[in-house]
Enzyme design. Structure first.
Site, short mmCIF file in Angstrom:
data_model
loop_
_atom_site.label_atom_id
_atom_site.label_comp_id
_atom_site.label_asym_id
_atom_site.label_seq_id
_atom_site.Cartn_x
_atom_site.Cartn_y
_atom_site.Cartn_z
N LYS A 164 21.52 -3.99 23.34
CA LYS A 164 22.53 -3.64 22.31
C LYS A 164 23.77 -4.65 22.99
O LYS A 164 23.64 -5.36 24.20
CB LYS A 164 23.10 -2.33 22.95
CG LYS A 164 22.47 -1.07 22.37
CD LYS A 164 23.00 0.27 22.89
CE LYS A 164 22.11 1.30 22.56
NZ LYS A 164 22.08 1.68 21.08
N ASP A 193 23.93 9.45 25.31
CA ASP A 193 22.64 9.41 24.37
C ASP A 193 21.79 10.54 25.10
O ASP A 193 20.70 10.66 24.63
CB ASP A 193 22.07 8.21 24.68
CG ASP A 193 21.39 7.74 23.42
OD1 ASP A 193 21.56 8.44 22.19
OD2 ASP A 193 20.39 6.84 23.53
N GLU A 230 14.56 4.14 20.48
CA GLU A 230 13.68 4.74 21.70
C GLU A 230 13.58 6.42 21.44
O GLU A 230 12.63 6.83 22.18
CB GLU A 230 14.26 4.51 23.00
CG GLU A 230 15.31 5.19 23.75
CD GLU A 230 16.74 4.98 22.89
OE1 GLU A 230 17.44 5.70 22.55
OE2 GLU A 230 16.92 4.00 22.09
N ARG A 259 13.48 8.40 19.03
CA ARG A 259 12.21 9.13 18.50
C ARG A 259 11.06 9.18 19.17
O ARG A 259 10.26 9.84 18.75
CB ARG A 259 12.19 8.47 16.97
CG ARG A 259 11.82 6.93 17.17
CD ARG A 259 12.11 6.25 15.74
NE ARG A 259 13.48 6.08 15.88
CZ ARG A 259 14.13 5.49 14.67
NH1 ARG A 259 13.59 5.13 13.62
NH2 ARG A 259 15.61 5.48 14.68
#
Length: 479
Positions: A258, A269, A330, A332
């Site tokens: 990112k 997250d 990531e 999923r």
């Protein structure tokens, strides 16, 4: 420790740091507020031009009351939702570190009283574990006195507020201290306090049993991944619900790195896993007659010599293979492992909660979460959200998006059409639920408030989805 109490006393005679009253065009009447006192406060408040707009506040000195200050807050239309927001906003106008607060907003029933108490506790939340101010560090919260509330209303409010604030605490803790093993340890600690069972998969067991998604995402970090199962299983359970939470304790994006600005809030997250943990604990505290099994899919997504690479193929628990096209997609992957394992136990319904896609915020903004899945389950989630005034919007899972997930070398790949990214992520997860009734909750933007506080929502972690899921469980219990 913060406490929540009902009071039947005249609110003008209670010694407190603050007294909270409502405003709907005039300072609202309350059975426990003498009308002559109300009229005096109304006259003083009029000089400050108060507003009935929900959450707006004016503060007066405590004249004619035993409280040091009077907070007059706009209550909008006086609905449960507006009362919850008003109580939250007013709680932040009660001065620094109040020891005692009296709330006398107009409540018609237990549901409204519970909403007021929830709002007050959630709005007053602060996270100061890392402040060096001794006075702040020693502050344990106020004693809240809710006029017109029953013990039953306050018990429910206390359970919900504890679940929301506990979720916020986990998310707000810096990733230096909040990593997969520490989340697992926190869950095990809760098992010593509440009637829940906790089981932890360490990296060796994850490898032995084939959890390729969690391992693939977590292999780039020196702080190795975990899978946690937490269960509330009452003898009188009327239904069984599995909850799967995304627990990326920090997300750099991995090799698909990112930009720096995109990492600043990535301690959030793990919001899905934090919510799932505290939803299960809330069900246990409330003794809901529903079996609730939570699955926390925990990994830290870091770039290193051992990190997974774009074009790697991993094998999800249960056997399906996935070509990893972007290591920043990531969530999923860990969720796929969790969904397959959760469904192995044959729950009546499975829901997953995740800060899954930036596309969620593009589509729905920073305060509205998306929900996808089977029509009936999706509708039940939206109904639960509506009943607690939490914003969830039903979204489709278009079949044509499945083609964009086709891989030339594996069963599917982890990213699809960038247009409709929230939806293609849901389509990906659908591949791992089979025929089990299912819904997917994408809370990416609502989970973390980067702006100023509003209503009962403080800056930082919000606890998104907790109240909705608790209501969903109550409905499954027939309550």
């Amino acid at each position: 420790m913060t406490s929540l109490n009902a009071t039947s006393d005249s609110v003008s005679t209670i010694d407190a740091d603050a007294l909270i009253l409502g405003y709907d065009g005039d300072v609202t009447a309350h059975p426990q507020l003498p009308d002559e006192v109300r009229a005096t406060i109304a006259t003083a408040a009029a000089m400050l031009e108060p507003s009935a707009k929900v959450g707006t506040t004016v503060v007066l000195p405590g004249t004619d009351v035993n409280a040091k200050r009077v907070v007059v807050v706009g209550i909008g239309d006086g609905s449960e939702g507006d009362l919850r927001i008003a109580a939250g906003a007013a709680s932040r106008a009660c001065g620094k570190r109040p020891a005692s607060v009296v709330v006398a907003l107009p409540v018609a029933d237990d549901a409204a009283a519970s909403a007021v108490a929830e709002g007050a506790l959630m709005g007053a939340y602060t996270f100061h574990d890392y402040k060096s101010d001794d006075a702040l560090a020693s502050y344990e919260g106020a004693d809240w006195h809710i006029a017109g509330a029953s013990d039953a209303a306050l018990k429910r409010a206390s359970i919900l507020a504890a679940a929301v604030t506990g979720t916020r605490d986990l998310i707000n803790t810096p990733p230096l201290d909040m990593f997969p093993a520490s989340v697992a340890e926190a869950a095990q600690g809760y098992a010593q306090q509440f009637p829940v069972d906790v089981e932890v998969w360490d990296v060796e067991r994850l490898a032995q049993e084939g959890f390729g998604g969690i391992l693939g995402v977590g292999m780039g970090s020196s702080r190795l991944p975990r899978l946690v199962r937490i269960e509330w299983n009452p003898a009188d359970a009327k239904s069984s619900v599995a909850l799967v939470g995304k627990g990326i304790t920090f997300d750099t994006g991995g090799i698909s790195l990112k930009p720096p600005k995109g990492m600043e809030t990535m301690k959030s997250d793990m919001s899905g896993a934090a919510a799932v943990l505290h939803i299960v604990l809330a069900a246990a505290r409330a003794e809901l007659p529903v079996k609730v099994t939570g699955w926390l899919c925990l990994a830290e997504n870091m770039p290193s010599a051992t990190a997974q690479r774009p074009s790697d193929v991993i094998r999800i628990y249960g056997g399906k293979t996935v070509e990893v096209m972007n290591t920043d997609a990531e969530g999923r992957l860990v969720m796929a492992d969790g969904l397959v394992r959760a469904i192995e136990e044959n729950p009546d319904v499975v829901l997953d909660i995740a800060t899954l896609t930036g596309a969620q915020g593009v589509a729905l903004g920073s305060r509205t979460s998306g929900v996808m899945g089977d029509d009936e389950v999706r509708a039940a989630v939206v109904a639960a959200a509506d009943s607690v005034d939490e914003a969830f919007w039903p979204m489709p899972l278009p079949e044509y998006l499945r083609e964009s997930l086709d891989s030339k070398v594996a069963d599917l790949r982890n990213i699809g059409d960038p247009m409709g990214g929230m939806l293609s992520a849901g389509v990906f997860l659908k591949e791992f639920v089979g025929d089990t009734p299912w819904a997917h909750l994408d809370i990416a933007r609502p989970a973390f408030n980067e702006g100023s506080p509003w209503g009962f929502t403080t800056s930082g972690a919000t606890g998104a989805s907790v109240r909705t899921m608790f209501r969903f469980l109550e409905t499954r219990a027939g309550l």
